[in-house]
Design a protein around this motif. Structure first.
Motif, PDB file in Angstrom:
ATOM      1  N   UNK A 292       0.847  -1.190   0.000  1.00 61.88           N
ATOM      2  CA  UNK A 292       0.000   0.000   0.000  1.00 61.88           C
ATOM      3  C   UNK A 292       0.886   1.245   0.000  1.00 61.88           C
ATOM      4  N   UNK A 293       0.257   2.411   0.003  1.00 59.87           N
ATOM      5  CA  UNK A 293       1.015   3.663  -0.030  1.00 59.87           C
ATOM      6  C   UNK A 293       1.890   3.847   1.199  1.00 59.87           C
ATOM      7  N   UNK A 294       1.417   3.414   2.360  1.00 56.50           N
ATOM      8  CA  UNK A 294       2.201   3.545   3.583  1.00 56.50           C
ATOM      9  C   UNK A 294       3.480   2.728   3.500  1.00 56.50           C
TER      10      UNK A 294
ATOM     11  N   UNK B 188       9.243   3.741 -10.768  1.00 62.01           N
ATOM     12  CA  UNK B 188       7.998   3.013 -10.991  1.00 62.01           C
ATOM     13  C   UNK B 188       7.934   1.844 -10.014  1.00 62.01           C
ATOM     14  N   UNK B 189       6.760   1.665  -9.403  1.00 62.18           N
ATOM     15  CA  UNK B 189       6.522   0.539  -8.485  1.00 62.18           C
ATOM     16  C   UNK B 189       5.159  -0.059  -8.807  1.00 62.18           C
ATOM     17  N   UNK B 190       4.854  -1.197  -8.186  1.00 60.10           N
ATOM     18  CA  UNK B 190       3.516  -1.778  -8.286  1.00 60.10           C
ATOM     19  C   UNK B 190       2.889  -1.766  -6.913  1.00 60.10           C
ATOM     20  N   UNK B 191       1.710  -1.175  -6.789  1.00 59.46           N
ATOM     21  CA  UNK B 191       0.973  -1.111  -5.539  1.00 59.46           C
ATOM     22  C   UNK B 191      -0.040  -2.254  -5.559  1.00 59.46           C
ATOM     23  N   UNK B 192       0.184  -3.269  -4.729  1.00 57.23           N
ATOM     24  CA  UNK B 192      -0.640  -4.480  -4.788  1.00 57.23           C
ATOM     25  C   UNK B 192      -2.042  -4.302  -4.199  1.00 57.23           C
ATOM     26  N   UNK B 193      -2.231  -3.344  -3.299  1.00 54.02           N
ATOM     27  CA  UNK B 193      -3.564  -3.123  -2.740  1.00 54.02           C
ATOM     28  C   UNK B 193      -4.497  -2.558  -3.801  1.00 54.02           C
TER      29      UNK B 193
END
Length: 77
Positions: free
Chosen positions: A40-42, A56-61
């Motif tokens: 998540x963002x946190x 670049x990242x992947x946010x799984x939530x």
């Protein structure tokens, strides 16, 4: 900057000096690069306290790719 490997069949290691960041993980015979994944963002903000523009990242939530503009993280899809 350095590109190195100790074995011609091993994974390729990339590293950057100065302010650049290069990360390549889980490279396989099918030639793909896995982006860092955060729950998540946190978790993302905790792990990357000083992001660089273009990261670049992947946010799984939210199941979203996110990129850093230099001022904020934005959803890319």
């Amino acid at each position: 900057n350095t590109i190195k490997t100790t074995d011609s069949n091993a994974s390729l290691e990339l590293s950057a000096a100065g302010t650049g960041i290069v990360s390549a993980t889980n490279l396989t015979a099918v030639n793909y690069m896995q982006l860092p994944v955060y729950a998540n963002n946190t978790a993302r903000d905790s792990a990357i306290s000083s992001p660089n523009a273009g990261m670049i990242i992947f946010n799984s939530t939210g199941t979203k790719f996110q990129g850093y503009t230099g001022a904020a993280w934005v959803d890319l899809n």
